[in-house]
Design a protein around this motif. Structure first.
Motif, short mmCIF file in Angstrom:
data_model
loop_
_atom_site.label_atom_id
_atom_site.label_comp_id
_atom_site.label_asym_id
_atom_site.label_seq_id
_atom_site.Cartn_x
_atom_site.Cartn_y
_atom_site.Cartn_z
N LEU A 1 1.30 -1.20 0.02
CA LEU A 1 0.03 -0.10 -0.11
C LEU A 1 0.63 1.14 0.35
CD1 LEU A 1 -2.85 -1.21 2.66
CD2 LEU A 1 -2.99 0.13 -0.13
N MET A 2 1.90 1.22 0.94
CA MET A 2 2.78 2.41 0.67
C MET A 2 2.93 3.55 -0.24
SD MET A 2 2.28 3.46 3.77
CE MET A 2 3.50 4.38 4.14
N PRO A 3 3.07 1.95 -1.18
CA PRO A 3 4.00 3.67 -2.49
C PRO A 3 2.97 4.63 -3.03
CG PRO A 3 4.38 1.22 -2.32
CD PRO A 3 3.92 1.17 -1.02
N ASP A 4 1.25 3.45 -3.11
CA ASP A 4 0.68 4.71 -3.28
C ASP A 4 0.48 5.72 -2.34
OD1 ASP A 4 0.30 3.42 -5.85
OD2 ASP A 4 -1.46 1.63 -5.24
N PHE A 5 0.82 5.81 -1.18
CA PHE A 5 0.14 7.06 -0.45
C PHE A 5 1.40 7.72 -0.44
CE2 PHE A 5 1.32 9.07 3.95
CZ PHE A 5 0.15 9.04 4.22
N ILE A 6 2.27 7.98 -1.57
CA ILE A 6 3.28 9.07 -1.65
C ILE A 6 2.85 10.23 -2.55
CG2 ILE A 6 4.11 8.19 -4.81
CD1 ILE A 6 6.94 9.24 -1.60
N THR A 7 1.49 10.36 -2.98
CA THR A 7 0.82 11.52 -3.73
C THR A 7 0.31 11.78 -2.65
OG1 THR A 7 -0.73 10.18 -4.23
CG2 THR A 7 0.51 10.24 -5.88
N LEU A 8 -0.06 11.45 -1.23
CA LEU A 8 -0.65 11.91 -0.16
C LEU A 8 0.04 12.54 0.48
CD1 LEU A 8 -3.44 9.10 0.40
CD2 LEU A 8 -4.10 11.30 -0.67
N LEU A 9 1.36 12.60 0.55
CA LEU A 9 2.55 13.00 1.70
C LEU A 9 2.47 14.75 1.66
CD1 LEU A 9 5.66 11.19 0.65
CD2 LEU A 9 4.16 10.85 2.73
#
Length: 307
Positions: free
Chosen positions: A165-173
């Motif tokens: 899941l974490m790679p897709d969180f990059i856009t929410l940082l």
């Protein structure tokens, strides 16, 4: 300490970097480390050497900048280093410069925690407040002002899904125009043990660096262990066998069951705020572990980054 006297650090990790930043006037001539991958490199411009090279170095003090305080102290004693030449700094000396006392950085920390908590819960992952972050939220309903990171625990059974899941969180940082983010996986002896969210401020930004760590917790027998500590830090398993919840920053966060009991196990009199503690003063930790566990191989890999 005489700032002109030659000093060695033992531990070429981020804690060592922070110590050097806070003590720029010390005459640190080398950094010792047991990890062959770090030997021959540099830490903030200072050479990293193997402990076997110690006899060829003239020094007045060795400062341990590692969580493996007991093992390193025993290692140095076996090498003939007198106890009065070994120093264990306070935890604050191994941390960044109190980012949560800076209003804008504290706001950033809150925003990051809120976004990550919502994102993971939406995808069936239960991030659990842990360690100093849990302590601050339960004791004073805030992040501890003199802390420098955010600690979340992830159950062993959910960690592989977290990695996906974490790679897709990059856009929410948050604040990508001010910060260069990276998501890093720490592997301990070939086991994925921790995911760190880290940033570097861009030119003109006044935000202070801090990390958010998603630590893998694994139940082994009667204990729950932080995998990244190779067994050094643990707690009774029942605290993490199921979770409770607490309201913080307008959201529901997972916390260990019987949180007061967990905090007492970890910190003793946890209701009393204390600054300047040393790792040797933790209420419960395994100060004696097999030598192989104290000399773990740490590797990193990048999951994603912003520009």
């Amino acid at each position: 300490m005489n700032t002109s006297a030659p000093v060695l650090l033992f531990g070429a990790s981020k804690a060592g970097e922070f110590f050097l930043q806070q003590n720029p006037n010390l005459n640190v001539i080398a950094v010792l480390d047991n990890d062959p991958a770090r030997q021959g490199c540099q830490l903030s411009g200072i050479p990293v050497i193997a402990p076997s090279e110690l006899q060829a170095v003239q020094f007045e003090q060795i400062i341990i900048t590692s969580q493996w305080v007991d093992a390193i102290s025993a290692q140095l004693a076996a090498m003939g280093v007198p106890a009065d030449k070994i120093t264990v700094p306070t935890k604050q000396q191994l941390k960044a410069a109190k980012p949560f006392m800076h209003a804008a950085t504290l706001q950033l920390a809150h925003q990051l925690l809120q976004r990550l908590n919502a994102y993971l819960q939406q995808h069936g992952i239960r991030p659990c407040l842990d360690s100093g972050t849990l302590l601050g939220v339960i004791r004073q309903q805030s992040l501890i002002p003199w802390d420098d990171d955010i600690d979340l625990a992830i159950d062993d059974a959910e960690f592989d899904a977290l990695l996906q899941l974490m790679p897709d969180f990059i856009t929410l940082l948050p604040e990508p125009e001010q910060l260069s983010w990276q998501i890093v996986v720490l592997t301990i002896d070939q086991v994925d043990a921790c995911i760190n969210l880290e940033f570097t401020p861009k030119a003109g930004s006044e935000l202070l660096p801090f990390d958010l760590s998603l630590q893998r917790r694994q139940i082994k027998g009667e204990n729950s262990e932080l995998v990244s500590s190779a067994g050094l830090f643990f707690a009774p398993a029942h605290h993490f066998a199921r979770y409770e919840q607490v309201q913080f920053l307008g959201q529901s966060f997972y916390i260990p069951s019987d949180t007061p009991g967990f905090l007492e196990f970890m910190y003793g009199n946890w209701q009393q705020p204390v600054q300047g503690t040393r790792i040797t003063e933790y209420q419960n930790r395994r100060s004696q572990l097999p030598a192989a566990k104290m000399q773990v191989r740490v590797q990193k890999r990048l999951l994603g980054r912003t520009n």
